[in-house]
Design a protein around this motif. Structure first.
Motif, PDB file in Angstrom:
ATOM      1  N   GLU A 365       1.085  -1.197  -0.188  1.00 28.67           N
ATOM      2  CA  GLU A 365       0.114  -0.016  -0.099  1.00 28.67           C
ATOM      3  C   GLU A 365       0.702   1.055  -0.026  1.00 28.67           C
ATOM      4  O   GLU A 365       1.778   1.417   0.953  1.00 28.67           O
ATOM      5  N   LEU A 366       0.730   1.948  -0.992  1.00 25.76           N
ATOM      6  CA  LEU A 366       1.438   3.447  -0.908  1.00 25.76           C
ATOM      7  C   LEU A 366       0.441   4.521  -0.674  1.00 25.76           C
ATOM      8  O   LEU A 366      -0.622   4.658  -1.128  1.00 25.76           O
ATOM      9  N   TRP A 367       0.705   5.184   0.477  1.00 32.88           N
ATOM     10  CA  TRP A 367      -0.160   6.193   1.034  1.00 32.88           C
ATOM     11  C   TRP A 367       0.633   7.521   1.052  1.00 32.88           C
ATOM     12  O   TRP A 367       1.957   7.511   1.112  1.00 32.88           O
ATOM     13  N   GLY A 368      -0.109   8.537   0.435  1.00 31.22           N
ATOM     14  CA  GLY A 368       0.504   9.813   0.426  1.00 31.22           C
ATOM     15  C   GLY A 368      -0.145  10.690  -0.977  1.00 31.22           C
ATOM     16  O   GLY A 368      -0.203   9.730  -1.901  1.00 31.22           O
ATOM     17  N   TYR A 369      -0.012  11.795  -0.943  1.00 33.92           N
ATOM     18  CA  TYR A 369      -0.538  12.565  -2.160  1.00 33.92           C
ATOM     19  C   TYR A 369       0.799  12.758  -2.835  1.00 33.92           C
ATOM     20  O   TYR A 369       1.957  12.485  -2.707  1.00 33.92           O
ATOM     21  N   ALA A 370       0.296  13.005  -4.188  1.00 31.11           N
ATOM     22  CA  ALA A 370       1.304  12.925  -5.255  1.00 31.11           C
ATOM     23  C   ALA A 370       1.910  14.650  -5.611  1.00 31.11           C
ATOM     24  O   ALA A 370       1.248  15.572  -5.557  1.00 31.11           O
ATOM     25  N   ASN A 371       3.113  14.532  -5.817  1.00 31.03           N
ATOM     26  CA  ASN A 371       3.734  15.803  -6.514  1.00 31.03           C
ATOM     27  C   ASN A 371       3.883  15.815  -7.909  1.00 31.03           C
ATOM     28  O   ASN A 371       4.570  14.776  -8.353  1.00 31.03           O
ATOM     29  N   ASP A 372       3.390  16.888  -8.692  1.00 31.46           N
ATOM     30  CA  ASP A 372       3.725  16.968 -10.056  1.00 31.46           C
ATOM     31  C   ASP A 372       3.107  15.554 -10.931  1.00 31.46           C
ATOM     32  O   ASP A 372       4.163  15.247 -11.775  1.00 31.46           O
ATOM     33  N   ASN A 373       2.222  15.171 -10.506  1.00 34.38           N
ATOM     34  CA  ASN A 373       1.692  14.091 -11.142  1.00 34.38           C
ATOM     35  C   ASN A 373       2.651  12.673 -11.231  1.00 34.38           C
ATOM     36  O   ASN A 373       2.536  11.914 -12.172  1.00 34.38           O
ATOM     37  N   PHE A 374       3.598  12.631 -10.287  1.00 38.31           N
ATOM     38  CA  PHE A 374       4.246  11.544 -10.217  1.00 38.31           C
ATOM     39  C   PHE A 374       3.764  10.145 -10.071  1.00 38.31           C
ATOM     40  O   PHE A 374       4.070   9.218 -10.267  1.00 38.31           O
TER      41      PHE A 374
END
Length: 513
Positions: A365-374
């Motif tokens: 599970e990858l938790w967190g918001y994205a920077n620059d559509n990464f």
């Protein structure tokens, strides 16, 4: 009193904002006066503040301050409070409404999707259908700013209003002699005078100067400033007219090449601040290694370098019952971090097929918001490697503790850090860790071979093998979990406050002139 300076506070908070909030709570616990200070405007700022667990009296915003709206009784503005022209016809648009004078739309009333359907803004249109003006309502229940539009549909003027309706601050957007976009600010009737500012940084400097001499803030002694966003705020702080105690907080690696600490170019977030090092009263590094590296490069300039970690483990977390390891989700691996290139989620995804060969039931599970559509790049990688059934993008969460207490293993394969909040938080919830041994932080949290494993940056096979070695040895993993609970006490509130006390003792005792 210490003021913790930030540019903004948003719903999706980075590690810097989380560290500020933990620091504020630490100071409150030990009865040390402190506040978080921001400068960006939002009509829903106090919804964000409330959701973050911050009380209005512990928070100052530039616009609130000049609008005399730091502490405002909350009221709900509903449709019936607007007293609109009864001759206008109303047409629903979801929970909002368009209003028409005959066939001409004259207003759009946007409402908040909550129980009370409170007003967000009023949009006014001319007889050509062009937007003329938008009046935004602060979530606490008063018209806070009106935006006036030009013929091209661009905001020409923003008038920020006090709760009594008086004009407090005016922002004018224009083009300078070189036809470049520019802004100016006009502050009205502040302490009996009007003030003009050429840009937002000058207004910010004036704001900090006002705080420095505000009697309500100096009753317990002089102010000190901890600048958590040096790139955005450093100029305003160092150019204040009133001299106050000011320190620069490093939240990450201060250089671009950690293999050449003495000569590498500087991280752009800190370059301006470090280039003006003599104007600071101190620098706060997060770890002993960073403190030593900063001292080696900049120590001759005579500025004191403090070592104070950002993560803090609350007493109630240390005292909480431990999660029975057998009740954790078997083979669940999590990563809690912004989806961003420097966090190197792509390295973990590259290792994941190797892990699945040995642990077929493993879930990531990858938790967190994205920077620059990464996140789009990462999702494409997941698809290309055909691992969609075992990888989930979970987004941002406000209940990260539930994630830590459900998983068996946390991974952080970053190439650079400061002192990762997620590592200390995860450890305090008994979660073993696999992290790259990079500057700075992982080695200050993870005790290798005791509560986690340290891996070499860029070694994908080594990362995969470390994860496999733990998931395939549940007994060892359970022992690591027990040790993690014990080892997190190093970041207890009492231990961290001792380090802050050194800085507090260095502050001057006289209020700024």
């Amino acid at each position: 009193m210490l003021l913790f300076l930030n540019d903004n506070l948003q719903r999706n908070q980075s590690g810097i904002e989380h560290a500020q909030i933990k620091r504020l709570n630490l100071f409150k616990k030990f009865n040390q006066p402190a506040k978080i200070v921001t400068r960006q405007y939002s009509n829903e700022l106090h919804l964000v503040v409330e959701a973050a667990g911050i009380k209005d009296q512990d928070f100052i915003n530039l616009f609130d301050y000049f609008q005399n709206a730091c502490l405002v009784p909350h009221r709900i503005v509903k449709l019936q409070d607007l007293h609109l022209n009864p001759k206008w016809k109303r047409k629903a648009d979801g929970i909002s409404y368009n209003y028409y004078d005959g066939k001409t739309r004259v207003m759009y009333v946007r409402r908040r999707n909550d129980r009370d359907r409170s007003i967000i803004n009023l949009q006014y249109f001319d007889h050509f259908g062009k937007l003329l003006k938008v009046v935004w309502y602060d979530n606490r229940g008063f018209a806070s700013v009106e935006q006036l539009y030009d013929w091209n549909g661009q905001i020409a003027v923003e008038n920020y209003l006090r709760p009594d309706g008086q004009l407090a601050l005016q922002k004018v957007n224009f083009k300078d002699r070189r036809q470049q976009k520019a802004t100016s600010y006009h502050l009205f009737n502040w302490r009996g005078q009007d003030w003009q500012f050429a840009n937002f940084d000058e207004l910010t400097r004036f704001f900090y100067d006002q705080l420095a001499v505000d009697p309500a803030l100096n009753s317990d002694g002089p102010l000190g400033l901890v600048v958590d966003r040096v790139y955005e705020l450093g100029w305003a702080v160092l150019n204040m007219h009133h001299r106050v105690f000011r320190v620069m907080q490093l939240h990450n690696d201060h250089v671009n090449n950690p293999n050449d600490m003495l000569h590498s170019t500087l991280n752009y977030n800190y370059q301006w601040g470090l280039d003006h090092l003599k104007d600071w009263d101190g620098i706060i590094a997060l770890t002993p290694q960073q403190q030593a590296d900063v001292q080696a490069r900049f120590g001759k300039q005579g500025v004191k370098i403090y070592r104070i970690p950002g993560p803090i483990v609350a007493d109630e977390v240390l005292a909480a019952p431990h999660v029975d390891f057998a009740k954790r989700q078997r083979d669940l691996v999590v990563m809690v971090a912004r989806l961003s290139p420097e966090k190197q989620q792509d390295h973990l995804l590259q290792a994941w097929p190797k892990i699945l060969q040995q642990v077929p039931d493993a879930q990531l599970e990858l938790w967190g918001y994205a920077n620059d559509n990464f996140d789009q790049k990462l999702k494409a990688q997941v698809s290309a490697e055909q691992i969609e059934n075992s990888v989930t993008f979970c987004g941002y969460t406000t209940d990260v503790n539930a994630v830590y207490e459900r998983a068996q293993l946390l991974i952080l394969p970053s190439r650079a850090e400061g002192l990762p909040l997620s590592l200390v938080e995860a450890q305090s919830h008994g979660l073993p860790i696999v992290a790259n041994d990079i500057k700075y932080g992982p080695a200050d949290v993870v005790i290798d071979q005791r509560d986690g494993l340290l891996t070499e940056n860029g070694d994908i096979d080594g990362l995969a093998q470390a994860i496999i070695s733990l998931l395939t040895n549940q007994t060892r993993l359970a022992e690591f979990s027990a040790h993690a609970y014990q080892d997190s006490a190093r970041y207890s509130a009492a231990n961290v406050m001792k380090l802050w006390n050194e800085l507090l003792d260095d502050m001057p005792k006289e209020v700024a002139d």
